[in-house]
Design an enzyme around this catalytic site. Structure first.
Site, PDB file in Angstrom:
ATOM      1  N   SER A 184       3.473  -2.769  10.155  1.00  0.00           N
ATOM      2  CA  SER A 184       5.260  -2.617  10.034  1.00  0.00           C
ATOM      3  C   SER A 184       5.671  -3.770  10.006  1.00  0.00           C
ATOM      4  CB  SER A 184       5.438  -2.156  11.823  1.00  0.00           C
ATOM      5  OG  SER A 184       4.979  -0.803  12.266  1.00  0.00           O
ATOM      6  N   GLY A 200       2.835  -1.165   4.481  1.00  0.00           N
ATOM      7  CA  GLY A 200       2.737  -0.129   4.154  1.00  0.00           C
ATOM      8  C   GLY A 200       4.566   0.435   3.616  1.00  0.00           C
ATOM      9  N   GLU A 235      -5.013  -5.504  10.709  1.00  0.00           N
ATOM     10  CA  GLU A 235      -4.943  -4.540  10.820  1.00  0.00           C
ATOM     11  C   GLU A 235      -4.610  -3.845  11.674  1.00  0.00           C
ATOM     12  OE1 GLU A 235      -1.903  -3.613   7.113  1.00  0.00           O
ATOM     13  OE2 GLU A 235      -3.960  -1.951   6.874  1.00  0.00           O
ATOM     14  N   HIS A 276      -9.148   1.086   5.115  1.00  0.00           N
ATOM     15  CA  HIS A 276      -8.808   0.262   5.287  1.00  0.00           C
ATOM     16  C   HIS A 276      -8.454   1.356   6.960  1.00  0.00           C
ATOM     17  CE1 HIS A 276      -4.104   2.171   6.118  1.00  0.00           C
ATOM     18  NE2 HIS A 276      -3.501   1.532   6.108  1.00  0.00           N
ATOM     19  N   ASN A 305       0.723  -1.177  -0.244  1.00  0.00           N
ATOM     20  CA  ASN A 305      -0.100   0.355  -0.166  1.00  0.00           C
ATOM     21  C   ASN A 305       1.255   1.240  -0.124  1.00  0.00           C
ATOM     22  OD1 ASN A 305      -1.790   1.990   0.515  1.00  0.00           O
ATOM     23  ND2 ASN A 305      -2.884   1.206   2.862  1.00  0.00           N
ATOM     24  N   TRP A 306       0.742   2.004  -1.073  1.00  0.00           N
ATOM     25  CA  TRP A 306       2.026   3.014  -1.141  1.00  0.00           C
ATOM     26  C   TRP A 306       1.254   4.480  -0.387  1.00  0.00           C
ATOM     27  CZ3 TRP A 306       3.610   3.606  -6.994  1.00  0.00           C
ATOM     28  CH2 TRP A 306       4.999   2.256  -7.223  1.00  0.00           C
ATOM     29  N   LYS A 307       0.053   4.213  -0.723  1.00  0.00           N
ATOM     30  CA  LYS A 307      -0.393   5.535   0.702  1.00  0.00           C
ATOM     31  C   LYS A 307       0.072   6.860  -0.759  1.00  0.00           C
ATOM     32  CE  LYS A 307       0.301   3.176   4.726  1.00  0.00           C
ATOM     33  NZ  LYS A 307      -0.416   3.284   6.213  1.00  0.00           N
ATOM     34  N   GLU A 316      -6.374   4.480   8.118  1.00  0.00           N
ATOM     35  CA  GLU A 316      -6.574   5.639   7.874  1.00  0.00           C
ATOM     36  C   GLU A 316      -8.066   5.979   7.719  1.00  0.00           C
ATOM     37  OE1 GLU A 316      -3.147   5.264   5.662  1.00  0.00           O
ATOM     38  OE2 GLU A 316      -1.915   4.901   7.776  1.00  0.00           O
ATOM     39  N   GLY A 354       2.549   1.923  11.016  1.00  0.00           N
ATOM     40  CA  GLY A 354       2.927   3.282  10.242  1.00  0.00           C
ATOM     41  C   GLY A 354       4.151   2.696  12.054  1.00  0.00           C
TER      42      GLY A 354
HETATM   43  C1  PEP Z   1      -0.687   0.033   6.225  1.00  0.00           C
HETATM   44  O1  PEP Z   1      -0.518   0.663   5.843  1.00  0.00           O
HETATM   45  O2  PEP Z   1      -1.557  -1.484   5.624  1.00  0.00           O
HETATM   46  C2  PEP Z   1       0.342  -1.186   6.860  1.00  0.00           C
HETATM   47  C3  PEP Z   1      -0.355  -1.893   7.329  1.00  0.00           C
HETATM   48  O3  PEP Z   1       2.081  -0.028   7.247  1.00  0.00           O
HETATM   49  P1  PEP Z   1       2.890   0.009   7.536  1.00  0.00           P
HETATM   50  O4  PEP Z   1       3.498  -1.615   7.151  1.00  0.00           O
HETATM   51  O5  PEP Z   1       3.963   1.228   7.631  1.00  0.00           O
HETATM   52  O6  PEP Z   1       2.577  -0.181   9.224  1.00  0.00           O
END
Ligand code: PEP
Length: 251
Positions: A214, A235, A168, A96, A9-11, A98, A174
């Site tokens: 993470s 992410g 998640e 998600h 997921n590039w966000k 976010e 993050g």
């Molecule tokens: C995500 O945003 O779906 C995610 C898992 O981010 P990260 O790997 O940075 O925790």
């Protein structure tokens, strides 16, 4: 046997040129690897079309990070399922954390988005996860149950054949904090059992449940070796080809 899936997921990262550079690096590193998993990247909307061209002939598939719940119409600034499909997307992330926290998406809206994705032959990567406070108050399972059942309300198992779930934990996204493999496995098993009760054993056994929070090459192997963890939604670590490929290799 479930084939593992690693999705990035590039966000809100990577402009058009940066997207092409990252895909070229990824494609080069993956070229000679024998992959036992599916690889999906989810760039921002503005890079989807060019990304679709850049992944031709590679082992990478394309997904989007969101979609609008309606088919079309006066929704300034929004993007429909049909538009995503026309860029070459096969997958779409829905719900998600976010989107849930910053953009106030609730289970009802997420349910409509899953429906819209499925009606347009997009595979939803449906995200669920508890807040730190909810884990500390020992209500993780209650929260996950209501998100899963709310998001899937009204569907039959046949309609959900292309569904993927991503667990998640919000406190791990993050933050550099990862759920331990045992913590993650417990929730994945809980989700699978829940789906067995709601639908059927056959459906629950087939469904992919990804872990996100993470994930990096240093912890992916142990997470991905858990019985009910079928892949990762990544992410931060998917923004560098080396770390994303490291995770893919551990699958
Ligand atoms: C995500 O945003 O779906 C995610 C898992 O981010 P990260 O790997 O940075 O925790």
């Amino acid at each position: 046997m479930r084939t593992k899936l690693i999705a990035g997921n590039w966000k809100m990262n990577n402009d058009l040129n940066e997207s092409k550079v990252l895909i070229a690096k990824l494609a080069k590193s993956l070229k000679d690897l024998e992959l036992n998993c599916e690889v999906v990247i989810c760039p921002p909307y503005t890079s989807l079309s060019e990304s679709a061209t850049a992944i031709v002939g590679t082992k990478i598939k394309l997904g989007a990070q969101n979609l609008h719940q309606e088919e079309s119409g006066a929704y300034t600034g929004e993007v429909s399922a049909k538009m995503l499909l026309s860029t070459g997307c096969e997958y779409v992330i829905i719900g998600h954390s976010e989107r849930r926290t910053i953009f106030k998406e609730n289970d009802e809206l997420i349910n409509k988005k899953i429906d819209r994705a499925l009606k347009n032959n997009l595979k939803p990567i449906f995200c669920v996860g508890e807040l730190l406070e909810e884990r500390e108050n020992n209500i993780t399972e209650k929260v996950i149950e209501s998100q899963v059942l709310g998001g899937l309300n009204g569907f039959s198992e046949n309609e959900l054949a292309d569904l993927i779930i991503a667990y998640e934990p919000v406190w791990a996204i993050g933050t550099g904090k990862t759920a331990t493999p045992e913590q993650a496995e417990d929730v994945h098993k809980f989700i699978r059992d829940l789906l067995e009760k709601r639908f059927s054993k056959e459906f629950a056994e087939k469904l992919l449940i990804l872990y996100g929070g993470s994930v990096k090459p240093e912890n992916s192997k142990e997470l991905l070796s858990q019985k009910n963890i079928d892949g990762a939604l990544v992410g931060g670590a998917c923004l560098k080809a080396e770390s994303f490929v490291g995770i893919i290799q551990s699958a």
